[in-house]
Motif scaffolding. Structure first.
Motif, PDB file in Angstrom:
ATOM      1  N   UNK A 103       0.841  -1.194   0.000  1.00  0.00           N
ATOM      2  CA  UNK A 103       0.000   0.000   0.000  1.00  0.00           C
ATOM      3  C   UNK A 103       0.879   1.249   0.000  1.00  0.00           C
ATOM      4  N   UNK A 104       0.251   2.384  -0.172  1.00  0.00           N
ATOM      5  CA  UNK A 104       0.990   3.647  -0.227  1.00  0.00           C
ATOM      6  C   UNK A 104       1.256   4.139   1.199  1.00  0.00           C
ATOM      7  N   UNK A 105       2.150   3.447   1.880  1.00  0.00           N
ATOM      8  CA  UNK A 105       2.408   3.719   3.295  1.00  0.00           C
ATOM      9  C   UNK A 105       3.024   5.095   3.511  1.00  0.00           C
ATOM     10  N   UNK A 120       2.069   9.356  17.069  1.00  0.00           N
ATOM     11  CA  UNK A 120       2.097   7.903  17.256  1.00  0.00           C
ATOM     12  C   UNK A 120       2.064   7.169  15.922  1.00  0.00           C
ATOM     13  N   UNK A 121       1.491   7.808  14.911  1.00  0.00           N
ATOM     14  CA  UNK A 121       1.379   7.182  13.596  1.00  0.00           C
ATOM     15  C   UNK A 121       2.742   6.843  13.014  1.00  0.00           C
ATOM     16  N   UNK A 122       3.759   7.635  13.345  1.00  0.00           N
ATOM     17  CA  UNK A 122       5.087   7.414  12.774  1.00  0.00           C
ATOM     18  C   UNK A 122       5.650   6.045  13.137  1.00  0.00           C
ATOM     19  N   UNK A 123       5.328   5.559  14.318  1.00  0.00           N
ATOM     20  CA  UNK A 123       5.813   4.247  14.741  1.00  0.00           C
ATOM     21  C   UNK A 123       5.258   3.158  13.839  1.00  0.00           C
ATOM     22  N   UNK A 124       3.955   3.189  13.616  1.00  0.00           N
ATOM     23  CA  UNK A 124       3.306   2.144  12.821  1.00  0.00           C
ATOM     24  C   UNK A 124       3.720   2.216  11.353  1.00  0.00           C
ATOM     25  N   UNK A 125       3.780   3.413  10.806  1.00  0.00           N
ATOM     26  CA  UNK A 125       4.148   3.531   9.394  1.00  0.00           C
ATOM     27  C   UNK A 125       5.630   3.241   9.169  1.00  0.00           C
ATOM     28  N   UNK A 126       6.478   3.612  10.117  1.00  0.00           N
ATOM     29  CA  UNK A 126       7.919   3.391   9.936  1.00  0.00           C
ATOM     30  C   UNK A 126       8.249   1.901   9.865  1.00  0.00           C
ATOM     31  N   UNK A 127       7.585   1.079  10.676  1.00  0.00           N
ATOM     32  CA  UNK A 127       7.845  -0.357  10.640  1.00  0.00           C
ATOM     33  C   UNK A 127       7.415  -0.959   9.303  1.00  0.00           C
ATOM     34  N   UNK A 238      -5.813  -6.068   4.098  1.00  0.00           N
ATOM     35  CA  UNK A 238      -6.251  -5.560   5.412  1.00  0.00           C
ATOM     36  C   UNK A 238      -6.958  -6.620   6.248  1.00  0.00           C
ATOM     37  N   UNK A 239      -7.689  -7.527   5.589  1.00  0.00           N
ATOM     38  CA  UNK A 239      -8.373  -8.586   6.338  1.00  0.00           C
ATOM     39  C   UNK A 239      -7.362  -9.499   7.026  1.00  0.00           C
ATOM     40  N   UNK A 240      -6.320  -9.914   6.291  1.00  0.00           N
ATOM     41  CA  UNK A 240      -5.309 -10.792   6.876  1.00  0.00           C
ATOM     42  C   UNK A 240      -4.511 -10.091   7.975  1.00  0.00           C
ATOM     43  N   UNK A 241      -4.189  -8.820   7.774  1.00  0.00           N
ATOM     44  CA  UNK A 241      -3.469  -8.061   8.811  1.00  0.00           C
ATOM     45  C   UNK A 241      -4.326  -7.952  10.060  1.00  0.00           C
ATOM     46  N   UNK A 242      -5.592  -7.647   9.879  1.00  0.00           N
ATOM     47  CA  UNK A 242      -6.506  -7.540  11.029  1.00  0.00           C
ATOM     48  C   UNK A 242      -6.593  -8.860  11.790  1.00  0.00           C
ATOM     49  N   UNK A 243      -6.789  -9.956  11.070  1.00  0.00           N
ATOM     50  CA  UNK A 243      -6.895 -11.264  11.717  1.00  0.00           C
ATOM     51  C   UNK A 243      -5.583 -11.657  12.382  1.00  0.00           C
ATOM     52  N   UNK A 244      -4.472 -11.420  11.701  1.00  0.00           N
ATOM     53  CA  UNK A 244      -3.172 -11.774  12.256  1.00  0.00           C
ATOM     54  C   UNK A 244      -2.850 -11.016  13.523  1.00  0.00           C
ATOM     55  N   UNK A 245      -3.060  -9.705  13.516  1.00  0.00           N
ATOM     56  CA  UNK A 245      -2.771  -8.894  14.699  1.00  0.00           C
ATOM     57  C   UNK A 245      -3.734  -9.206  15.838  1.00  0.00           C
ATOM     58  N   UNK A 262      -3.514   0.925   7.218  1.00  0.00           N
ATOM     59  CA  UNK A 262      -2.362   1.024   6.308  1.00  0.00           C
ATOM     60  C   UNK A 262      -2.498   0.005   5.174  1.00  0.00           C
ATOM     61  N   UNK A 263      -2.865  -1.227   5.537  1.00  0.00           N
ATOM     62  CA  UNK A 263      -2.984  -2.296   4.541  1.00  0.00           C
ATOM     63  C   UNK A 263      -4.112  -2.045   3.547  1.00  0.00           C
TER      64      UNK A 263
END
Length: 308
Positions: A103-105, A120-127, A238-245, A262-263
Motif C-alpha cells: 500500500x501507499x504507506x 504515534x502514527x510514525x511508529x506504525x508507518x515506519x515499521x 487488510x483482512x489478513x493483517x486484522x486477523x493476524x494482529x 495502512x494495509x
C-alpha cells in the motif's frame, strides 16, 4: 471525529485534482511537490519523530512479523497467479505482484494516520516502510532484473539494489531515526525544530500530490487481472493483517486499527513507475487508479466504523 478526519483528506485530494484539472498547476508541478514530500518532508518527519522516542516505544515485533508475513504471502501468491494464470513473464510478474501486496504507506499512510493518531502514527508507518524497503521492493527489483538481463548475475543486481536502497531518503530517515532511538542520541534543539517544521508539511502536501497525480489516468485495462490485484491489495491484505494482529499477537486496539488501515490504502505510486519502466504502462496504471478510488473508500469506511 470521523468528519474531522475524512473531510480534510478528501478536500486535499480534491484540491490537488482541481489544481491540475483546471490548469492552475501542471502535472509536472504536482510531481515536484510529491518528490519534495518523499525526499525531504517525510524523511524529516520520520527522523524527528522516531529519534525522540525510546526503542520500546517504536519496536513492536508482533506487529512487524505479522505484517511481514502477510506482505510476503500475498506477493508469492500473486506472483504465481500472475505468471501462471494470467500468463506474464517473470519480469512482468515481479512488478505486477507488487500491486497486490503493498500500500501507499509513505505518502497516504502517514497523512491519514497522522490525522487519526498524531505522532504515534510514525511508529506504525515506519515499521511498514522497513518491511517494504528491505523485503518487498528489493525482491521485486532482483526478480525483474534477473529476467530482463539474462547475462547479469545475482551479485551485481543485488549490489545495485542495495545501493539504490541506501540512496532512498525515506528509508534512510527511518533507519537513522531508529538508530538514534537505540543509541539514545538526541537531535539538537535547533535541528529538531527545523525537522519538525518540514515534517508538518508532509501530510497535506502528500494528499495534494496524490489528487493531482490521478488527473489524466484512465481505466483502459479493466480485466480480471486488474480486479484481482485491487482485491488482493485493498480487501484481502487488510483482512489478513486484522486477523493476524488480533489472533496471533497481543497488539493493542490502536495498533490493530493502524495496521489494518495502512494495509487497506491504495497501491503505491512506485507500482505505476515500475510498471512503465518494465513495459506495463496500462496494466499497472489501470489497477493503480482503481485502487486509489477503492482504497480510499475502504479506509474511509474503516475510519467511520472505528472512530465514530
Amino acid at each position: 471525529m470521523v468528519f474531522a478526519v475524512i473531510m480534510p483528506i478528501f478536500l486535499l485530494l480534491a484540491l490537488g485534482y482541481s489544481s491540475v484539472k483546471f490548469h492552475f498547476l501542471s502535472k509536472e508541478n504536482v510531481a515536484t511537490v510529491g518528490a519534495f514530500v518523499i525526499k525531504i518532508a517525510l524523511p524529516a518527519l520520520f527522523l524527528q519523530s522516531l529519534a525522540s522516542k525510546d526503542l520500546h516505544e517504536i519496536w513492536y515485533p508482533g506487529y512487524f512479523f505479522v505484517y511481514s508475513i502477510v506482505t510476503l504471502l500475498l506477493y508469492v501468491v500473486a506472483f504465481f497467479l500472475v505468471s501462471h494464470y494470467f500468463k506474464n513473464n517473470q519480469s512482468q510478474s515481479a512488478v505486477l505482484s507488487l500491486g497486490a501486496s503493498m500500500s501507499n504507506t509513505g505518502l497516504i499512510g502517514t497523512a491519514v494516520l497522522t490525522l487519526l493518531m498524531g505522532q504515534k502514527a510514525m511508529t506504525y508507518t515506519s515499521l511498514v516502510v522497513i518491511i517494504e524497503s528491505l523485503l518487498l521492493i528489493p525482491t521485486v527489483l532482483v526478480l525483474a532484473e534477473l529476467s530482463r538481463q539474462k547475462q547479469a548475475n545475482l551479485w551485481s543486481i543485488s549490489k545495485r539494489t542495495v545501493l539504490t536502497l541506501l540512496k532512498n531518503p525515506l528509508f534512510m530517515g527511518v533507519i537513522i531515526g531508529i538508530g538514534c532511538a537505540i543509541l539514545q542520541i538526541r537531535i539538537p534543539r535547533y535541528l529538531d525544530d527545523v525537522l519538525a517544521l518540514l515534517g508538518q508539511t508532509a501530510s497535506p502536501l502528500a494528499l495534494f500530490s496524490i489528487g493531482g497525480g490521478i488527473v489524466g489516468l484512465t481505466l483502459k485495462y479493466v480485466n480480471t487481472q486488474s480486479l484481482y490485484l485491487v482485491i488482493s491489495s485493498n480487501l484481502i491484505m487488510p483482512l489478513l493483517v486484522f486477523l493476524g494482529l488480533t489472533y496471533l499477537t497481543d497488539a493493542s486496539q490502536e495498533m490493530i486499527y493502524a495496521g489494518t488501515i495502512i494495509a487497506s490504502l491504495p497501491m503505491p505510486t512506485i507500482f505505476g513507475m515500475l510498471g512503465q519502466a518494465y513495459g506495463l504502462k496500462d496494466q499497472a496504471l489501470t489497477p493503480l487508479l482503481m485502487s486509489t478510488i477503492f482504497g480510499f473508500m475502504v479506509s474511509a469506511s474503516l475510519i467511520t466504523l472505528w472512530w465514530s
